[in-house]
Motif scaffolding. Structure first.
Motif, mmCIF file in Angstrom:
data_model
loop_
_atom_site.group_PDB
_atom_site.id
_atom_site.type_symbol
_atom_site.label_atom_id
_atom_site.label_comp_id
_atom_site.label_asym_id
_atom_site.label_seq_id
_atom_site.Cartn_x
_atom_site.Cartn_y
_atom_site.Cartn_z
ATOM 1 N N ALA A 156 5.039 -0.841 10.081
ATOM 2 C CA ALA A 156 6.368 -1.374 9.783
ATOM 3 C C ALA A 156 7.476 -0.882 10.701
ATOM 4 O O ALA A 156 8.556 -1.479 10.737
ATOM 5 C CB ALA A 156 6.738 -1.025 8.336
ATOM 6 N N VAL A 157 7.247 0.191 11.456
ATOM 7 C CA VAL A 157 8.327 0.836 12.200
ATOM 8 C C VAL A 157 8.965 -0.068 13.259
ATOM 9 O O VAL A 157 10.150 0.061 13.556
ATOM 10 C CB VAL A 157 7.825 2.154 12.848
ATOM 11 N N LYS A 158 8.225 -1.026 13.801
ATOM 12 C CA LYS A 158 8.779 -1.924 14.820
ATOM 13 C C LYS A 158 9.578 -3.069 14.215
ATOM 14 O O LYS A 158 10.125 -3.903 14.938
ATOM 15 C CB LYS A 158 7.648 -2.540 15.657
ATOM 16 N N GLU A 159 9.606 -3.119 12.881
ATOM 17 C CA GLU A 159 10.200 -4.249 12.171
ATOM 18 C C GLU A 159 9.584 -5.547 12.661
ATOM 19 O O GLU A 159 10.280 -6.477 13.096
ATOM 20 C CB GLU A 159 11.730 -4.258 12.337
ATOM 21 N N PRO A 160 8.261 -5.672 12.563
ATOM 22 C CA PRO A 160 7.575 -6.867 13.041
ATOM 23 C C PRO A 160 7.820 -8.058 12.124
ATOM 24 O O PRO A 160 8.230 -7.895 10.966
ATOM 25 C CB PRO A 160 6.100 -6.451 13.005
ATOM 26 N N VAL A 161 7.555 -9.246 12.635
ATOM 27 C CA VAL A 161 7.701 -10.431 11.795
ATOM 28 C C VAL A 161 6.454 -10.642 10.946
ATOM 29 O O VAL A 161 6.484 -11.381 9.970
ATOM 30 C CB VAL A 161 7.964 -11.687 12.652
ATOM 31 N N LEU A 162 5.353 -9.987 11.333
ATOM 32 C CA LEU A 162 4.099 -10.134 10.596
ATOM 33 C C LEU A 162 3.442 -8.773 10.418
ATOM 34 O O LEU A 162 3.257 -8.032 11.383
ATOM 35 C CB LEU A 162 3.144 -11.070 11.351
ATOM 36 N N VAL A 163 3.093 -8.446 9.180
ATOM 37 C CA VAL A 163 2.381 -7.203 8.874
ATOM 38 C C VAL A 163 1.030 -7.578 8.274
ATOM 39 O O VAL A 163 0.958 -8.346 7.310
ATOM 40 C CB VAL A 163 3.162 -6.323 7.875
ATOM 41 N N LEU A 164 -0.038 -7.056 8.866
ATOM 42 C CA LEU A 164 -1.393 -7.324 8.402
ATOM 43 C C LEU A 164 -1.989 -6.025 7.869
ATOM 44 O O LEU A 164 -1.931 -5.004 8.540
ATOM 45 C CB LEU A 164 -2.259 -7.859 9.553
ATOM 46 N N ALA A 165 -2.539 -6.067 6.681
ATOM 47 C CA ALA A 165 -3.093 -4.854 6.069
ATOM 48 C C ALA A 165 -4.505 -5.128 5.585
ATOM 49 O O ALA A 165 -4.722 -6.035 4.772
ATOM 50 C CB ALA A 165 -2.204 -4.394 4.917
ATOM 51 N N ASP A 166 -5.469 -4.359 6.080
ATOM 52 C CA ASP A 166 -6.868 -4.543 5.706
ATOM 53 C C ASP A 166 -7.250 -3.550 4.614
ATOM 54 O O ASP A 166 -7.436 -2.362 4.870
ATOM 55 C CB ASP A 166 -7.753 -4.360 6.944
ATOM 56 N N VAL A 167 -7.335 -4.015 3.392
ATOM 57 C CA VAL A 167 -7.653 -3.227 2.200
ATOM 58 C C VAL A 167 -6.779 -1.969 2.137
ATOM 59 O O VAL A 167 -7.292 -0.841 2.153
ATOM 60 C CB VAL A 167 -9.151 -2.842 2.159
ATOM 61 N N PRO A 168 -5.460 -2.107 2.064
ATOM 62 C CA PRO A 168 -4.541 -0.964 2.134
ATOM 63 C C PRO A 168 -4.607 -0.006 0.960
ATOM 64 O O PRO A 168 -4.157 1.129 1.079
ATOM 65 C CB PRO A 168 -3.162 -1.634 2.227
ATOM 66 N N THR A 169 -5.136 -0.431 -0.171
ATOM 67 C CA THR A 169 -5.183 0.461 -1.339
ATOM 68 C C THR A 169 -6.577 1.003 -1.608
ATOM 69 O O THR A 169 -6.806 1.632 -2.648
ATOM 70 C CB THR A 169 -4.689 -0.288 -2.593
ATOM 71 N N SER A 170 -7.520 0.770 -0.684
ATOM 72 C CA SER A 170 -8.895 1.202 -0.883
ATOM 73 C C SER A 170 -8.997 2.718 -1.072
ATOM 74 O O SER A 170 -8.468 3.501 -0.288
ATOM 75 C CB SER A 170 -9.746 0.794 0.323
ATOM 76 N N GLY A 171 -9.666 3.155 -2.120
ATOM 77 C CA GLY A 171 -9.907 4.569 -2.376
ATOM 78 C C GLY A 171 -8.719 5.327 -2.921
ATOM 79 O O GLY A 171 -8.777 6.558 -3.045
ATOM 80 N N LEU A 172 -7.645 4.649 -3.259
ATOM 81 C CA LEU A 172 -6.450 5.336 -3.759
ATOM 82 C C LEU A 172 -6.374 5.258 -5.281
ATOM 83 O O LEU A 172 -6.830 4.283 -5.895
ATOM 84 C CB LEU A 172 -5.187 4.703 -3.167
ATOM 85 N N ASP A 173 -5.792 6.281 -5.875
ATOM 86 C CA ASP A 173 -5.586 6.241 -7.317
ATOM 87 C C ASP A 173 -4.425 5.285 -7.597
ATOM 88 O O ASP A 173 -3.694 4.886 -6.683
ATOM 89 C CB ASP A 173 -5.303 7.645 -7.858
ATOM 90 N N PRO A 174 -4.257 4.859 -8.830
ATOM 91 C CA PRO A 174 -3.217 3.870 -9.144
ATOM 92 C C PRO A 174 -1.822 4.256 -8.655
ATOM 93 O O PRO A 174 -1.072 3.399 -8.167
ATOM 94 C CB PRO A 174 -3.274 3.788 -10.676
ATOM 95 N N LYS A 175 -1.450 5.547 -8.784
ATOM 96 C CA LYS A 175 -0.103 5.962 -8.363
ATOM 97 C C LYS A 175 0.093 5.760 -6.870
ATOM 98 O O LYS A 175 1.101 5.191 -6.431
ATOM 99 C CB LYS A 175 0.121 7.431 -8.732
ATOM 100 N N ASN A 176 -0.879 6.229 -6.039
ATOM 101 C CA ASN A 176 -0.770 6.060 -4.590
ATOM 102 C C ASN A 176 -0.891 4.596 -4.183
ATOM 103 O O ASN A 176 -0.241 4.135 -3.245
ATOM 104 C CB ASN A 176 -1.833 6.895 -3.868
ATOM 105 N N ALA A 177 -1.738 3.851 -4.904
ATOM 106 C CA ALA A 177 -1.886 2.428 -4.608
ATOM 107 C C ALA A 177 -0.567 1.700 -4.829
ATOM 108 O O ALA A 177 -0.149 0.867 -4.023
ATOM 109 C CB ALA A 177 -2.987 1.819 -5.478
ATOM 110 N N ASN A 178 0.107 2.034 -5.943
ATOM 111 C CA ASN A 178 1.405 1.403 -6.213
ATOM 112 C C ASN A 178 2.428 1.763 -5.157
ATOM 113 O O ASN A 178 3.265 0.932 -4.773
ATOM 114 C CB ASN A 178 1.905 1.834 -7.594
#
Length: 568
Positions: A156-178
């Motif tokens: 996100a740091v470049k303020e892109p027009v498109l952000v792609l995330a491949d399974v960004p919450t994988s292996g995280l507990d609910p608090k970190n996933a949120n």
């Protein structure tokens, strides 16, 4: 969210196939600024491949792709790298953090290799995510959730027009996933289009849109025809046209089974079928990127004792039956070009199947029935057909498939949903001079060869890091410059050490050589002249650099992303 704004991502018929098989059969997407969308689907359905295509890491084999209004097909490789660096942020499935960098340096890597220029922006982004106190921490000392948020910050740091995330919450507990989902949502709120892959229905539900991929990227419905069952509609031309008019249907492809016989090159008889959109063949040789032509065929690499490898790319005569009466027929011949071979272990339609275009398949089936192709299609029709559903309103994707299936069933069709799939003096002095010249030549050639080998080894040893740098926007020329810089530094150090060691050795040998030769040799006479010293100083660096240029070109000939993916 502005629904009237032009799409940030617009793709139609986007497809890709890996050499070893698999990939993405088709993807039609439209994603606007401020929108967060989820991509769901089973393993092997092409979700990560889709993100690599949208992230401009891979070039599509077919279809069109526009990113922020730019037609990516018109871009050079350097242009694609520039667009990715400028407009796309990517959160990798394995995070892709560089372990030799700390937290803020990993975030700054999104801008390229000159990290110090972007220290302020990187630290500010970490601050926005509540991680400012960890900015100088080695990433190896952080928790999984913290590392994931660093990956989001980098995207996100470049303020892109498109952000792609491949399974960004994988292996995280609910608090970190949120927390991660909140970070991605804030990217959308800043105006980016966010597309994430997830296996979690709960994550998908909080997104604005949902894309569901089946194997190969398509969701389809199969129509069947059963001989003798009057309650099921025959798949005649008129019936298929009616099915194509059902709202939400993009294409209807009919299958006309028949048999191809050996006319030459062996003995075999192969069942033939229409190549339909859901046939995600594991191609081992050759290629095809779209529908087959009327004179093309795809065969198994071998079948029934016949090896078709030597015939790839050739037009081969095949025999087929042409009925002439109730129980009689003649043998006819058709010439077809073998455009690809698939793994014979793939037997979705049975062993040893030849795949044809719809028209050719219909021609053979009609001949077997003793009819013209047109009459056969109008009267008897196909054995089965695949209906490809258009996803117009993505959030209602699954309900739409069900609705189309129900509509077809209401019209009398047997319809069911299916899963897609890097000198001048003589004597001793003349000989010594010649030896020196030869030594310099050997030094140059050795440095050149060493540079080439070193570049290859270095590229291979760091393929994972290079793949990450590619994804972050670094082009292959930049990766070659990294290897070149390392080679010149190593060569420069080697040159300085070589000149110092050579000078000390020459000075120490001045006395012993005076005694052996019976000639007065002063220490200054034993020292190499400026030209030789310069050559010894510069040649290692120049040779290593030149060798690296050649070696890296070969080592990086294949995109590091693809190499890393192939080796897991």
């Amino acid at each position: 969210m502005n629904n009237t704004s032009p799409p940030v991502v617009l793709s139609e018929g986007l497809a890709f196939r890996y050499a070893a098989g698999g990939g993405l059969s088709r993807a039609d997407l439209s994603l606007r600024a401020g929108t967060m969308a989820a991509v769901e689907g089973p393993s092997g359905s092409g979700k990560s491949t889709l993100l690599a295509l949208l992230g401009l890491i891979l070039s599509p084999a077919a279809g069109s792709l526009h990113i922020a209004g730019t037609d990516t097909a018109a871009l050079s490789p350097a242009g694609r790298d520039a667009l990715r660096l400028r407009s796309v942020g990517i959160v990798l499935q394995d995070l892709g953090l560089l372990t030799f960098l700390n937290a803020w340096e990993n975030v700054a890597a999104a801008f390229g290799p000159r990290l110090s220029r972007h220290r302020t922006a990187a630290r500010a982004m970490l601050g926005d995510l509540g991680m400012e106190q960890l900015a100088d921490s080695p990433v190896t000392e952080l928790s999984g959730g913290q590392r994931q948020r660093i990956a989001v910050a980098r995207a996100a740091v470049k303020e892109p027009v498109l952000v792609l995330a491949d399974v960004p919450t994988s292996g995280l507990d609910p608090k970190n996933a949120n927390s991660v989902m909140s970070s991605l949502r804030s990217c959308a709120e800043r105006g980016a289009a966010v597309l994430l892959v997830t296996h979690s229905a709960a994550v998908a539900e909080v997104c604005d849109q949902r894309y569901v991929l089946g194997s190969g990227g398509l969701t389809q419905i199969e129509l069947s025809s059963f001989e003798g069952d009057a309650s099921v509609r025959s798949l005649t031309s008129s019936a298929l046209r009616e099915a194509a008019r059902v709202k939400g249907v993009r294409q209807v492809v009919a299958d006309y089974p028949s048999v191809l016989y050996a006319e030459e090159n062996g003995t075999y008889d192969l069942a033939s079928h229409t190549l339909t959109p859901d046939d995600d063949l594991p191609v081992v040789e050759g290629e095809f990127t779209g529908p087959l032509g009327p004179d093309e065929v795809v065969l198994p690499a071998n079948a029934q004792g016949a090896d078709f490898t030597s015939l790839l790319g050739r037009s081969v005569a095949f025999g087929y039956t042409k009925a002439t009466g109730g129980a009689s027929g003649t043998r006819a011949v058709v010439k077809l070009k073998i455009v690809a071979l698939y793994d014979p272990g793939w037997q979705a339609d049975g062993p040893g199947v030849a795949y044809l275009s719809q028209d050719t398949a219909a021609l053979l089936a009609a001949a077997r029935a003793g009819r013209s192709a047109g009459d056969f299609r109008d009267r008897e029709g196909a054995q089965s057909a695949v209906v490809v559903v258009v996803v117009v309103v993505v959030v209602e994707h699954q309900r739409q498939v069900a609705a189309v299936t129900k509509s077809l069933q209401d019209k009398g069709f047997s319809a069911s949903a299916v899963s897609d799939r890097v000198r001048d003096l003589p004597g001793l002095f003349g000989a010594a001079d010649l030896a020196m010249r030869l030594g310099v030549l050997v030094l140059a050639l050795g440095a050149l060869a060493l540079g080439a080998v070193r570049a290859g080894d270095s590229a291979r040893a760091r393929i994972g890091q290079f793949a990450i740098l590619r994804i972050l926007g670094a082009g292959r020329p930049e990766l070659r410059r990294v290897l070149l810089g390392e080679a010149m530094l190593s060569g420069g150090v080697a040159g300085v050490v070589g000149v110092l060691v050579g000078t000390l050795l020459s000075a120490s040998l001045a006395g012993p050589l005076s005694d052996v030769l019976g000639l007065p040799i002063m220490v200054m006479d034993a020292l190499p002249g400026p030209a030789w010293a310069t050559a010894a100083l510069l040649l290692p660096a120049a040779g290593l650099a030149a060798g690296t240029l050649f070696g890296s070109r070969e080592a990086l000939r294949r995109d590091p992303y693809l190499t890393a993916r192939a080796h897991g």
